[in-house]
Design a protein around this motif. Structure first.
Motif, PDB file in Angstrom:
ATOM      1  N   SER A  92       4.688   5.422  23.679  1.00  0.00           N
ATOM      2  CA  SER A  92       5.842   5.703  22.815  1.00  0.00           C
ATOM      3  C   SER A  92       6.154   7.190  22.795  1.00  0.00           C
ATOM      4  O   SER A  92       7.321   7.596  22.918  1.00  0.00           O
ATOM      5  CB  SER A  92       5.569   5.211  21.393  1.00  0.00           C
ATOM      6  OG  SER A  92       5.386   3.819  21.346  1.00  0.00           O
ATOM      7  N   CYS A 134       4.972  -0.383  15.479  1.00  0.00           N
ATOM      8  CA  CYS A 134       5.158  -1.136  14.237  1.00  0.00           C
ATOM      9  C   CYS A 134       4.545  -2.523  14.368  1.00  0.00           C
ATOM     10  O   CYS A 134       4.512  -3.109  15.446  1.00  0.00           O
ATOM     11  CB  CYS A 134       6.652  -1.281  13.927  1.00  0.00           C
ATOM     12  SG  CYS A 134       7.471   0.276  13.648  1.00  0.00           S
ATOM     13  N   VAL A 177       6.888   8.887  14.974  1.00  0.00           N
ATOM     14  CA  VAL A 177       6.343   8.014  16.022  1.00  0.00           C
ATOM     15  C   VAL A 177       4.827   8.187  16.123  1.00  0.00           C
ATOM     16  O   VAL A 177       4.082   7.210  16.235  1.00  0.00           O
ATOM     17  CB  VAL A 177       7.016   8.299  17.381  1.00  0.00           C
ATOM     18  CG1 VAL A 177       6.310   7.547  18.509  1.00  0.00           C
ATOM     19  CG2 VAL A 177       8.487   7.896  17.328  1.00  0.00           C
ATOM     20  N   MET A 196       7.333   1.120  20.668  1.00  0.00           N
ATOM     21  CA  MET A 196       7.364   1.561  19.270  1.00  0.00           C
ATOM     22  C   MET A 196       7.455   0.393  18.301  1.00  0.00           C
ATOM     23  O   MET A 196       6.988   0.480  17.171  1.00  0.00           O
ATOM     24  CB  MET A 196       8.560   2.489  19.039  1.00  0.00           C
ATOM     25  CG  MET A 196       8.508   3.788  19.793  1.00  0.00           C
ATOM     26  SD  MET A 196       9.939   4.820  19.365  1.00  0.00           S
ATOM     27  CE  MET A 196       9.769   6.139  20.571  1.00  0.00           C
ATOM     28  N   ASN A 228       7.988   0.470   7.714  1.00  0.00           N
ATOM     29  CA  ASN A 228       6.861   1.065   6.994  1.00  0.00           C
ATOM     30  C   ASN A 228       7.140   1.279   5.513  1.00  0.00           C
ATOM     31  O   ASN A 228       6.227   1.640   4.771  1.00  0.00           O
ATOM     32  CB  ASN A 228       6.456   2.380   7.662  1.00  0.00           C
ATOM     33  CG  ASN A 228       5.688   2.156   8.940  1.00  0.00           C
ATOM     34  OD1 ASN A 228       4.500   1.889   8.924  1.00  0.00           O
ATOM     35  ND2 ASN A 228       6.378   2.236  10.068  1.00  0.00           N
ATOM     36  N   GLY A 261       9.985  -2.571  16.255  1.00  0.00           N
ATOM     37  CA  GLY A 261      11.226  -2.457  15.502  1.00  0.00           C
ATOM     38  C   GLY A 261      11.455  -3.663  14.626  1.00  0.00           C
ATOM     39  O   GLY A 261      10.609  -4.559  14.548  1.00  0.00           O
ATOM     40  N   GLN A 279      16.355   3.785  16.295  1.00  0.00           N
ATOM     41  CA  GLN A 279      14.986   3.319  16.516  1.00  0.00           C
ATOM     42  C   GLN A 279      14.039   3.911  15.464  1.00  0.00           C
ATOM     43  O   GLN A 279      13.197   3.204  14.894  1.00  0.00           O
ATOM     44  CB  GLN A 279      14.520   3.705  17.918  1.00  0.00           C
ATOM     45  CG  GLN A 279      13.105   3.288  18.240  1.00  0.00           C
ATOM     46  CD  GLN A 279      12.894   1.781  18.175  1.00  0.00           C
ATOM     47  OE1 GLN A 279      13.778   1.020  18.551  1.00  0.00           O
ATOM     48  NE2 GLN A 279      11.740   1.356  17.694  1.00  0.00           N
ATOM     49  N   ARG A 320      11.696   0.766  22.597  1.00  0.00           N
ATOM     50  CA  ARG A 320      11.450  -0.271  21.591  1.00  0.00           C
ATOM     51  C   ARG A 320      10.231  -1.146  21.863  1.00  0.00           C
ATOM     52  O   ARG A 320       9.481  -1.445  20.936  1.00  0.00           O
ATOM     53  CB  ARG A 320      12.702  -1.138  21.414  1.00  0.00           C
ATOM     54  CG  ARG A 320      12.530  -2.214  20.346  1.00  0.00           C
ATOM     55  CD  ARG A 320      13.791  -3.059  20.208  1.00  0.00           C
ATOM     56  NE  ARG A 320      13.542  -4.251  19.425  1.00  0.00           N
ATOM     57  CZ  ARG A 320      13.610  -4.315  18.100  1.00  0.00           C
ATOM     58  NH1 ARG A 320      13.919  -3.230  17.405  1.00  0.00           N
ATOM     59  NH2 ARG A 320      13.375  -5.447  17.477  1.00  0.00           N
ATOM     60  N   TYR A 380       3.382   6.427  12.832  1.00  0.00           N
ATOM     61  CA  TYR A 380       3.611   5.018  12.470  1.00  0.00           C
ATOM     62  C   TYR A 380       3.795   4.042  13.635  1.00  0.00           C
ATOM     63  O   TYR A 380       3.697   2.832  13.425  1.00  0.00           O
ATOM     64  CB  TYR A 380       4.834   4.923  11.557  1.00  0.00           C
ATOM     65  CG  TYR A 380       4.656   5.659  10.257  1.00  0.00           C
ATOM     66  CD1 TYR A 380       3.736   5.224   9.310  1.00  0.00           C
ATOM     67  CD2 TYR A 380       5.393   6.803   9.982  1.00  0.00           C
ATOM     68  CE1 TYR A 380       3.563   5.896   8.119  1.00  0.00           C
ATOM     69  CE2 TYR A 380       5.226   7.485   8.780  1.00  0.00           C
ATOM     70  CZ  TYR A 380       4.317   7.035   7.861  1.00  0.00           C
ATOM     71  OH  TYR A 380       4.150   7.705   6.681  1.00  0.00           O
ATOM     72  N   ALA A 381       4.097   4.528  14.824  1.00  0.00           N
ATOM     73  CA  ALA A 381       4.256   3.607  15.959  1.00  0.00           C
ATOM     74  C   ALA A 381       2.875   3.228  16.518  1.00  0.00           C
ATOM     75  O   ALA A 381       1.948   4.040  16.457  1.00  0.00           O
ATOM     76  CB  ALA A 381       5.100   4.259  17.048  1.00  0.00           C
ATOM     77  N   ILE A 384      11.640   2.148  12.349  1.00  0.00           N
ATOM     78  CA  ILE A 384      10.226   2.424  12.065  1.00  0.00           C
ATOM     79  C   ILE A 384      10.050   2.766  10.593  1.00  0.00           C
ATOM     80  O   ILE A 384       9.107   2.302   9.939  1.00  0.00           O
ATOM     81  CB  ILE A 384       9.711   3.577  12.957  1.00  0.00           C
ATOM     82  CG1 ILE A 384       9.725   3.144  14.427  1.00  0.00           C
ATOM     83  CG2 ILE A 384       8.301   4.003  12.541  1.00  0.00           C
ATOM     84  CD1 ILE A 384       9.336   4.245  15.398  1.00  0.00           C
TER      85      ILE A 384
END
Length: 200
Positions: A143, A126, A120, A72, A181, A74, A173, A69, A123-124, A177
């Protein structure tokens, strides 16, 4: 309560350390709120899981959470109470899936983790209004490394409960994400009033 304690400590530092500028003090206060809030959350949830005799599941899920987390990102709740509620529900859902779900189909697992890896990668990390994302490329790489580690563990260990715990933790998780998004897309929908108004 958490805010009062962090504000008190920050004001004490402000009065006794003239080298700290306003930006430094704001960072210190935010960090204190996060640390104290997480500590209180963990103590409350630990007591709940002690009562349920499910502490090993909580600890495994917590290790997975803190390993993915922070990199990435959250969903973040706007109030301490809502954060405690959401965090408690998170661990309870993981516990229920871990203990009640049967072993999942291997083909399904491969598809799920492949999609998770793609999400991931795309988009990671966030965005977070309170803590702007810095070093985005580095966080994305970490990530993906963390996710890969848990995927390898998942397919290596034969223990169904451990695998279910990994699956549920990563699923929630990845869901966060996706939610973050799609927040802009859903901002005019009814779900905004019931969910997004309590998160950032």
């Amino acid at each position: 309560m958490i805010k009062l304690i962090s504000t008190f400590i920050t004001r004490y530092l402000e009065e006794n350390n003239s080298s700290l500028i306003k930006t430094d003090l704001l960072k210190i206060q935010y960090t204190l709120e996060v640390i104290l809030g997480n500590l209180f959350d963990f103590v409350v949830i630990l007591l709940i899981f002690l009562g349920l005799n499910k502490v090993p599941i909580l600890l495994l899920s917590y290790v997975i959470l803190i390993s993915i987390r922070p990199f990435m990102g959250g969903v973040h709740c706007k109030t301490f109470i809502s954060c405690l509620f959401v965090t408690t529900m998170y661990f309870i859902m993981v516990m229920l899936f871990t203990t009640l779900a049967p072993k999942l189909n291997n083909s399904f697992n491969i598809i799920f983790f492949t999609i998770s890896f793609i999400i991931v990668a795309a988009y990671a990390p966030c965005r977070n209004l309170k803590r702007p994302v810095k070093n985005k490329a580095t966080l994305k790489i970490i990530s993906l490394i963390s996710l890969t580690f848990w995927i390898v563990v998942f397919f290596t260990l034969p223990n169904v409960q451990i695998c279910n715990c990994i699956f549920a933790s990563i699923f929630i998780q990845i869901l966060q994400i996706i939610i973050i998004n799609t927040k802009g897309v859903l901002s005019n929908a009814k779900i905004y009033k019931h969910f997004f108004s309590y998160t950032s």
